[in-house]
Write an enzyme that holds these catalytic residues in place. Structure first.
Site, PDB file in Angstrom:
ATOM      1  N   ASP A 150       0.818  -1.205   0.000  1.00 45.17           N
ATOM      2  CA  ASP A 150       0.000   0.000   0.000  1.00 45.17           C
ATOM      3  C   ASP A 150       0.857   1.262   0.000  1.00 45.17           C
ATOM      4  O   ASP A 150       0.619   2.180  -0.770  1.00 45.17           O
ATOM      5  CB  ASP A 150      -0.971  -0.010   1.208  1.00 45.17           C
ATOM      6  CG  ASP A 150      -0.297  -0.297   2.549  1.00 45.17           C
ATOM      7  OD1 ASP A 150       0.945  -0.511   2.589  1.00 45.17           O
ATOM      8  OD2 ASP A 150      -1.000  -0.316   3.576  1.00 45.17           O
ATOM      9  N   ILE A 151       1.883   1.302   0.867  1.00 42.00           N
ATOM     10  CA  ILE A 151       2.575   2.578   1.070  1.00 42.00           C
ATOM     11  C   ILE A 151       4.012   2.338   1.552  1.00 42.00           C
ATOM     12  O   ILE A 151       4.266   1.395   2.291  1.00 42.00           O
ATOM     13  CB  ILE A 151       1.780   3.444   2.087  1.00 42.00           C
ATOM     14  CG1 ILE A 151       2.331   4.871   2.182  1.00 42.00           C
ATOM     15  CG2 ILE A 151       1.706   2.807   3.454  1.00 42.00           C
ATOM     16  CD1 ILE A 151       1.361   5.853   2.845  1.00 42.00           C
ATOM     17  N   ASP A 181       6.696   4.240   3.742  1.00 40.99           N
ATOM     18  CA  ASP A 181       6.886   5.373   4.662  1.00 40.99           C
ATOM     19  C   ASP A 181       8.381   5.449   4.977  1.00 40.99           C
ATOM     20  O   ASP A 181       9.137   6.094   4.265  1.00 40.99           O
ATOM     21  CB  ASP A 181       6.013   5.134   5.900  1.00 40.99           C
ATOM     22  CG  ASP A 181       6.090   6.268   6.903  1.00 40.99           C
ATOM     23  OD1 ASP A 181       6.897   7.188   6.715  1.00 40.99           O
ATOM     24  OD2 ASP A 181       5.347   6.246   7.904  1.00 40.99           O
TER      25      ASP A 181
HETATM   26  P1  IMP Z   1       7.376   1.594   6.523  1.00 42.46           P
HETATM   27  O1  IMP Z   1       7.626   2.688   7.507  1.00 42.46           O
HETATM   28  O2  IMP Z   1       7.756   2.021   5.103  1.00 42.46           O
HETATM   29  O3  IMP Z   1       8.012   0.318   6.936  1.00 42.46           O
HETATM   30  O4  IMP Z   1       5.820   1.384   6.487  1.00 42.46           O
HETATM   31  C1  IMP Z   1       5.282   0.381   7.236  1.00 42.46           C
HETATM   32  C2  IMP Z   1       3.823   0.189   7.069  1.00 42.46           C
HETATM   33  O5  IMP Z   1       3.193   1.191   7.854  1.00 42.46           O
HETATM   34  C3  IMP Z   1       3.197   0.334   5.682  1.00 42.46           C
HETATM   35  O6  IMP Z   1       3.237  -0.825   4.891  1.00 42.46           O
HETATM   36  C4  IMP Z   1       1.766   0.635   6.079  1.00 42.46           C
HETATM   37  O7  IMP Z   1       1.074  -0.571   6.345  1.00 42.46           O
HETATM   38  C5  IMP Z   1       1.943   1.442   7.351  1.00 42.46           C
HETATM   39  N1  IMP Z   1       1.825   2.872   7.069  1.00 42.46           N
HETATM   40  C6  IMP Z   1       2.803   3.778   6.887  1.00 42.46           C
HETATM   41  N2  IMP Z   1       2.311   5.002   6.667  1.00 42.46           N
HETATM   42  C7  IMP Z   1       0.964   4.855   6.714  1.00 42.46           C
HETATM   43  C8  IMP Z   1      -0.145   5.783   6.547  1.00 42.46           C
HETATM   44  O8  IMP Z   1       0.000   6.986   6.304  1.00 42.46           O
HETATM   45  N3  IMP Z   1      -1.389   5.236   6.683  1.00 42.46           N
HETATM   46  C9  IMP Z   1      -1.605   3.916   6.950  1.00 42.46           C
HETATM   47  N4  IMP Z   1      -0.622   3.031   7.083  1.00 42.46           N
HETATM   48  C10 IMP Z   1       0.655   3.503   6.958  1.00 42.46           C
HETATM   49 MG    MG Z   2       1.532  -2.316   4.916  1.00 41.73          MG
END
Ligand code: IMP
Ligand code: MG
Length: 178
Positions: free
Chosen positions: A100-101, A103
């Site tokens: 999905d995203i 972050d």
């Molecule tokens: P990471 O920080 O790139 O490892 O992101 C980890 C996970 O956090 C993503 O796969 C999403 O499931 C969740 N996540 C990060 N940012 C958002 C947001 O803005 N809304 C909802 N879920 C998020």
């Molecule tokens: Mg996720």
């Protein structure tokens, strides 16, 4: 709790158009592959993966992996673990991870590293959203739907405290001052 402070960022229609265009790009890029295995990352990518895979025009299969990061629901700790692994063997296969995203990038980084060790023929990534920010982990992604600011978004599979996941639009959740 009062009304949720939500602001629409991408409407259902805008998302549909962008997902169709990603599906066209992916179908073109894998036109010569015998089969593509798409790996949806649960739970957040389940709607995106369902829509994307149905719009591809190439032979494909779908599998899922469930991951979790330790820590608070809205702050990635950078420590990721597998909750549910793939059912299929990806050795020698063309694989596209669908999330999905991105972050911080920690989840995608961990997943790509884990899957690469299984020796797929090729391994790429596709995310619907990527936050524009300086990341601790530099994480190149092959297909990106939309670049967004560093805000918390919900809807179209994304949640906050397991709420708002089934909203048709992608909305910014303005959290109250804590
Ligand atoms: P990471 O920080 O790139 O490892 O992101 C980890 C996970 O956090 C993503 O796969 C999403 O499931 C969740 N996540 C990060 N940012 C958002 C947001 O803005 N809304 C909802 N879920 C998020
Ligand atoms: Mg996720």
């Amino acid at each position: 709790m009062g009304a949720a402070p939500l602001e629409t960022l991408f409407t259902e229609d805008t998302i549909r158009q962008r997902v169709s265009s990603l599906a066209r790009d992916i179908s073109r890029d894998y036109a010569h592959a015998d089969e593509l295995i798409l790996i949806g990352v649960l739970k957040g990518a389940f709607i995106f993966a369902a829509d994307l895979t149905r719009r591809l025009t190439i032979p494909r299969r779908v599998d899922f992996v469930a991951l979790a990061s330790y820590g608070d629901s809205d702050k990635s700790s950078g420590v990721v673990r597998v909750i549910m692994d793939l059912r299929c063997n990806i050795a020698g296969k063309h694989v596209l991870v669908v999330d999905d995203i991105v972050d911080t990038g920690a989840t995608m980084h961990y997943l790509m590293k884990t899957l690469l060790a299984r020796q797929p023929a090729s391994l790429r990534s596709c995310v619907l959203l990527r936050k524009n920010k300086q990341r601790a982990v530099s994480m190149p992604v092959d297909y990106v739907g939309f670049e967004i600011d560093d805000v918390w978004v919900v809807g179209y599979g994304l949640e906050y405290a397991d709420q708002f996941r089934t909203l048709p639009d992608i909305c910014v959740l303005r959290k109250r001052a804590e």
